[in-house]
Design a protein around this motif. Structure first.
Motif, PDB file in Angstrom:
ATOM      1  N   GLN A 106       8.969 -15.024   5.378  1.00 38.12           N
ATOM      2  CA  GLN A 106       8.603 -16.440   5.290  1.00 38.12           C
ATOM      3  C   GLN A 106       7.081 -16.587   5.152  1.00 38.12           C
ATOM      4  OE1 GLN A 106       9.956 -18.830   8.563  1.00 38.12           O
ATOM      5  NE2 GLN A 106       9.468 -20.736   7.525  1.00 38.12           N
ATOM      6  N   PHE A 107       6.367 -15.785   5.932  1.00 33.22           N
ATOM      7  CA  PHE A 107       4.912 -15.778   5.835  1.00 33.22           C
ATOM      8  C   PHE A 107       4.457 -14.348   5.540  1.00 33.22           C
ATOM      9  CE2 PHE A 107       6.027 -19.228   8.774  1.00 33.22           C
ATOM     10  CZ  PHE A 107       5.518 -20.295   8.039  1.00 33.22           C
ATOM     11  N   PRO A 108       4.391 -13.986   4.277  1.00 32.83           N
ATOM     12  CA  PRO A 108       4.070 -12.597   3.950  1.00 32.83           C
ATOM     13  C   PRO A 108       2.662 -12.213   4.403  1.00 32.83           C
ATOM     14  CG  PRO A 108       4.675 -13.870   1.982  1.00 32.83           C
ATOM     15  CD  PRO A 108       4.526 -14.839   3.091  1.00 32.83           C
ATOM     16  N   SER A 109       2.500 -10.947   4.810  1.00 34.33           N
ATOM     17  CA  SER A 109       1.159 -10.492   5.208  1.00 34.33           C
ATOM     18  C   SER A 109       0.369 -10.075   3.980  1.00 34.33           C
ATOM     19  CB  SER A 109       1.199  -9.298   6.157  1.00 34.33           C
ATOM     20  OG  SER A 109       2.463  -9.009   6.606  1.00 34.33           O
ATOM     21  N   LEU A 110      -0.921  -9.895   4.225  1.00 31.18           N
ATOM     22  CA  LEU A 110      -1.772  -9.433   3.120  1.00 31.18           C
ATOM     23  C   LEU A 110      -1.435  -7.991   2.767  1.00 31.18           C
ATOM     24  CD1 LEU A 110      -4.152  -9.764   1.139  1.00 31.18           C
ATOM     25  CD2 LEU A 110      -5.700  -9.152   3.020  1.00 31.18           C
ATOM     26  N   ARG A 111      -1.156  -7.162   3.790  1.00 27.10           N
ATOM     27  CA  ARG A 111      -0.896  -5.743   3.498  1.00 27.10           C
ATOM     28  C   ARG A 111       0.408  -5.255   4.107  1.00 27.10           C
ATOM     29  NH1 ARG A 111      -6.525  -5.681   4.458  1.00 27.10           N
ATOM     30  NH2 ARG A 111      -7.604  -5.373   2.478  1.00 27.10           N
ATOM     31  N   TYR A 112       1.114  -4.464   3.330  1.00 25.20           N
ATOM     32  CA  TYR A 112       2.309  -3.755   3.797  1.00 25.20           C
ATOM     33  C   TYR A 112       2.066  -2.278   3.530  1.00 25.20           C
ATOM     34  CZ  TYR A 112       4.785  -8.206   3.975  1.00 25.20           C
ATOM     35  OH  TYR A 112       5.177  -9.481   4.282  1.00 25.20           O
ATOM     36  N   TYR A 113       2.344  -1.444   4.537  1.00 27.21           N
ATOM     37  CA  TYR A 113       2.149   0.003   4.366  1.00 27.21           C
ATOM     38  C   TYR A 113       3.522   0.644   4.200  1.00 27.21           C
ATOM     39  CZ  TYR A 113      -2.364  -1.342   6.189  1.00 27.21           C
ATOM     40  OH  TYR A 113      -3.576  -1.962   6.358  1.00 27.21           O
ATOM     41  N   THR A 114       3.705   1.377   3.115  1.00 30.32           N
ATOM     42  CA  THR A 114       5.034   1.954   2.868  1.00 30.32           C
ATOM     43  C   THR A 114       5.225   3.265   3.623  1.00 30.32           C
ATOM     44  OG1 THR A 114       4.418   3.328   0.969  1.00 30.32           O
ATOM     45  CG2 THR A 114       4.977   1.025   0.515  1.00 30.32           C
ATOM     46  N   ASN A 115       4.111   3.932   3.960  1.00 28.72           N
ATOM     47  CA  ASN A 115       4.180   5.297   4.474  1.00 28.72           C
ATOM     48  C   ASN A 115       3.280   5.433   5.697  1.00 28.72           C
ATOM     49  OD1 ASN A 115       4.079   8.115   4.756  1.00 28.72           O
ATOM     50  ND2 ASN A 115       4.184   8.439   2.546  1.00 28.72           N
ATOM     51  N   THR A 116       3.877   5.758   6.841  1.00 31.08           N
ATOM     52  CA  THR A 116       3.076   5.806   8.066  1.00 31.08           C
ATOM     53  C   THR A 116       2.237   7.092   8.174  1.00 31.08           C
ATOM     54  OG1 THR A 116       4.993   6.729   9.183  1.00 31.08           O
ATOM     55  CG2 THR A 116       4.626   4.365   9.445  1.00 31.08           C
ATOM     56  N   THR A 117       2.521   8.072   7.318  1.00 24.53           N
ATOM     57  CA  THR A 117       1.797   9.356   7.389  1.00 24.53           C
ATOM     58  C   THR A 117       0.284   9.175   7.358  1.00 24.53           C
ATOM     59  OG1 THR A 117       3.621  10.272   6.128  1.00 24.53           O
ATOM     60  CG2 THR A 117       1.678  11.656   6.337  1.00 24.53           C
ATOM     61  N   PHE A 118      -0.171   8.194   6.554  1.00 25.17           N
ATOM     62  CA  PHE A 118      -1.613   8.080   6.359  1.00 25.17           C
ATOM     63  C   PHE A 118      -2.278   7.074   7.291  1.00 25.17           C
ATOM     64  CE2 PHE A 118       0.460   9.652   2.633  1.00 25.17           C
ATOM     65  CZ  PHE A 118      -0.277  10.802   2.376  1.00 25.17           C
ATOM     66  N   LEU A 119      -1.449   6.400   8.097  1.00 19.91           N
ATOM     67  CA  LEU A 119      -2.018   5.352   8.954  1.00 19.91           C
ATOM     68  C   LEU A 119      -3.076   5.858   9.938  1.00 19.91           C
ATOM     69  CD1 LEU A 119       0.761   2.744   9.777  1.00 19.91           C
ATOM     70  CD2 LEU A 119      -1.370   2.384   8.529  1.00 19.91           C
ATOM     71  N   GLU A 152       0.847  -1.196   0.000  1.00 22.02           N
ATOM     72  CA  GLU A 152       0.000   0.000   0.000  1.00 22.02           C
ATOM     73  C   GLU A 152       0.882   1.245   0.000  1.00 22.02           C
ATOM     74  OE1 GLU A 152      -2.793  -1.045  -0.551  1.00 22.02           O
ATOM     75  OE2 GLU A 152      -3.496  -2.582   0.828  1.00 22.02           O
ATOM     76  N   CYS A 153       0.903   1.918  -1.136  1.00 20.13           N
ATOM     77  CA  CYS A 153       1.772   3.094  -1.287  1.00 20.13           C
ATOM     78  C   CYS A 153       0.999   4.380  -1.057  1.00 20.13           C
ATOM     79  CB  CYS A 153       2.335   3.152  -2.702  1.00 20.13           C
ATOM     80  SG  CYS A 153       3.217   1.678  -3.191  1.00 20.13           S
ATOM     81  N   GLY A 154       1.636   5.303  -0.378  1.00 22.56           N
ATOM     82  CA  GLY A 154       1.151   6.683  -0.363  1.00 22.56           C
ATOM     83  C   GLY A 154       1.752   7.350  -1.593  1.00 22.56           C
ATOM     84  N   PRO A 155       1.911   8.667  -1.573  1.00 18.17           N
ATOM     85  CA  PRO A 155       2.517   9.319  -2.740  1.00 18.17           C
ATOM     86  C   PRO A 155       3.963   8.875  -2.961  1.00 18.17           C
ATOM     87  CG  PRO A 155       2.126  10.903  -0.955  1.00 18.17           C
ATOM     88  CD  PRO A 155       1.505   9.621  -0.539  1.00 18.17           C
ATOM     89  N   VAL A 156       4.291   8.590  -4.204  1.00 19.47           N
ATOM     90  CA  VAL A 156       5.641   8.153  -4.559  1.00 19.47           C
ATOM     91  C   VAL A 156       6.148   9.042  -5.691  1.00 19.47           C
ATOM     92  CG1 VAL A 156       7.082   6.177  -5.183  1.00 19.47           C
ATOM     93  CG2 VAL A 156       4.861   5.778  -4.095  1.00 19.47           C
ATOM     94  N   ASN A 157       7.410   9.419  -5.599  1.00 18.93           N
ATOM     95  CA  ASN A 157       8.003  10.250  -6.651  1.00 18.93           C
ATOM     96  C   ASN A 157       8.291   9.422  -7.897  1.00 18.93           C
ATOM     97  OD1 ASN A 157       8.137  12.712  -5.186  1.00 18.93           O
ATOM     98  ND2 ASN A 157       9.828  11.839  -4.003  1.00 18.93           N
ATOM     99  N   THR A 158       7.254   9.231  -8.709  1.00 13.92           N
ATOM    100  CA  THR A 158       7.419   8.535  -9.990  1.00 13.92           C
ATOM    101  C   THR A 158       6.757   9.422 -11.040  1.00 13.92           C
ATOM    102  OG1 THR A 158       5.297   7.406  -9.804  1.00 13.92           O
ATOM    103  CG2 THR A 158       7.202   6.253  -8.891  1.00 13.92           C
ATOM    104  N   ASN A 159       6.599   8.861 -12.243  1.00  8.92           N
ATOM    105  CA  ASN A 159       5.888   9.631 -13.277  1.00  8.92           C
ATOM    106  C   ASN A 159       4.376   9.524 -13.141  1.00  8.92           C
ATOM    107  OD1 ASN A 159       8.192  10.483 -14.445  1.00  8.92           O
ATOM    108  ND2 ASN A 159       8.275   8.820 -15.950  1.00  8.92           N
ATOM    109  N   PHE A 160       3.937   8.828 -12.079  1.00 12.62           N
ATOM    110  CA  PHE A 160       2.500   8.588 -11.900  1.00 12.62           C
ATOM    111  C   PHE A 160       1.680   9.875 -12.056  1.00 12.62           C
ATOM    112  CE2 PHE A 160      -1.252   7.798  -9.135  1.00 12.62           C
ATOM    113  CZ  PHE A 160      -1.749   6.673  -9.774  1.00 12.62           C
ATOM    114  N   MET A 161       2.156  10.960 -11.405  1.00 18.00           N
ATOM    115  CA  MET A 161       1.403  12.221 -11.442  1.00 18.00           C
ATOM    116  C   MET A 161       1.389  12.843 -12.836  1.00 18.00           C
ATOM    117  SD  MET A 161      -0.103  12.719  -8.635  1.00 18.00           S
ATOM    118  CE  MET A 161      -0.490  14.441  -8.371  1.00 18.00           C
ATOM    119  N   THR A 162       2.477  12.648 -13.586  1.00 15.68           N
ATOM    120  CA  THR A 162       2.456  13.200 -14.949  1.00 15.68           C
ATOM    121  C   THR A 162       1.755  12.246 -15.906  1.00 15.68           C
ATOM    122  OG1 THR A 162       4.756  12.480 -14.977  1.00 15.68           O
ATOM    123  CG2 THR A 162       4.373  14.845 -14.972  1.00 15.68           C
TER     124      THR A 162
END
Ligand code: NAD
Length: 292
Positions: free
Chosen positions: A247-260, A182-192
């Motif tokens: 070893q046992f991956p979770s369903l969700r990973y949060y990349t950015n705690t700002t939005f938690l 689960e990504c918050g804002p990422v500096n990619t070309n996504f916005m453009t």
């Protein structure tokens, strides 16, 4: 035995970053099939791997909205198996809902939702047969909570959440793990790259002035959030690596705690009123990203 990874949407951003990271891993433990819709965009990826990919990466054409293209890519996998499938291709859409055409909305759902589902459909039977596999999907904060002027994008990413969560339950029986990053804002070309209603767009003439004004405010908010909280691709890639290494991956990973805190608020006050109030304040009043 090398780990075969197939990634969608590798011409830029997170997909490109992950392909480079895995293909240049010093362990040489991964064989990466970096796929992209348009092969004429492969130069950037090739530049980024700079020669350390001879036996670790192959670029394949794959448009996730085209069944034939998915099947053709699948046929070209020499190992005849994929250990880790990364569904990353996606597209954004921003603007007042009144300005979105049916065609555009369908296109967003085609890439974000049906593209993800069809890619998984193509590789799942073989994973089930082997009773082994990992599926990793690039999720979004917009798939967990509503964001004004991103209604259609959020709807498509919410749908991805419902799909993955449902499938995860069944896949327990097959030793297959599905994870959402689960990504918050990422500096990619996504916005453009995203399709956005410009403030000067003539379509806005048909939208009421209050909405137009709030949209301007939203665009400023968005800029601020990117300045204050956007992460670099490397940080996101690290979270993918954590999921891959678990070893046992979770369903969700949060990349950015700002939005938690906002995500939690939505879950803890179930009737939704608190989330809507907090988000309204966050987006439409002046603030620092951390305060809410
Ligand atoms: P990006 O625009 O650089 O990458 C998206 C990639 O998907 C592009 O390479 C694009 O060509 C590809 N793509 C689009 N349609 C496709 C199709 N039909 N078939 C194959 N590939 C296709 O942006 P990104 O940030 O790297 O986006 C990757 C994922 O991250 C997306 O799923 C996006 O929703 C998600 N995400 C991004 C952000 C952000 O702020 N950048 C935030 C949350 C989630």
């Amino acid at each position: 035995d090398k780990t075969v990874v197939l990634i969608t949407g590798c011409s830029s951003g997170i997909g490109l970053g992950l392909a480079v990271r895995l293909a240049s891993d010093t362990s040489k433990a991964f064989i990466v099939y970096a796929t992209m819709r348009n092969l004429s965009k492969k130069e950037r990826l090739l530049e980024c791997v700079r020669g350390c990919h001879e036996d670790t990466m192959e670029i394949l054409q794959m448009d996730v909205t085209d069944q034939l293209s998915i099947q053709a890519a699948k046929q070209r996998i020499k190992e005849k198996k994929v250990d880790i499938l990364v569904c990353n291709a996606g597209a954004g859409l921003m603007g007042p809902v009144e300005t979105q055409s049916y065609e555009t909305m369908k296109q967003i759902f085609d890439v974000n939702l049906f593209g993800t589902i069809c890619t998984i459909q193509a590789f799942l039977p073989e994973m089930k047969e082997r009773k082994s596999g990992r599926i990793i999907v690039t999720g979004s904060v917009g798939g967990l909570q509503g964001i004004p002027f991103n209604d259609v994008y959020c709807a498509s990413k919410f749908a991805v959440e419902g799909f993955c969560e449902s499938l995860a339950i069944l896949l327990q029986h097959f030793n297959i793990h599905i994870s959402l990053i689960e990504c918050g804002p990422v500096n990619t070309n996504f916005m453009t790259n995203l399709q956005r209603t410009d403030p000067e767009d003539p379509k806005l003439q048909h939208v009421d002035p209050e909405t137009t004004q709030l949209y301007q405010k939203y665009l400023q908010h968005c800029e601020r959030v990117f300045e204050e909280a956007a992460q670099d691709t490397e940080e996101i890639v690290q979270v993918f690596m954590d999921a891959i290494g678990a070893q046992f991956p979770s369903l969700r990973y949060y990349t950015n705690t700002t939005f938690l805190p906002l995500t939690k608020l939505k879950l803890s006050v179930e009737d939704g009123t608190q989330y809507i109030k907090a988000m309204n304040k966050f987006v439409f009043s002046t603030h620092k990203t951390g305060d809410f």
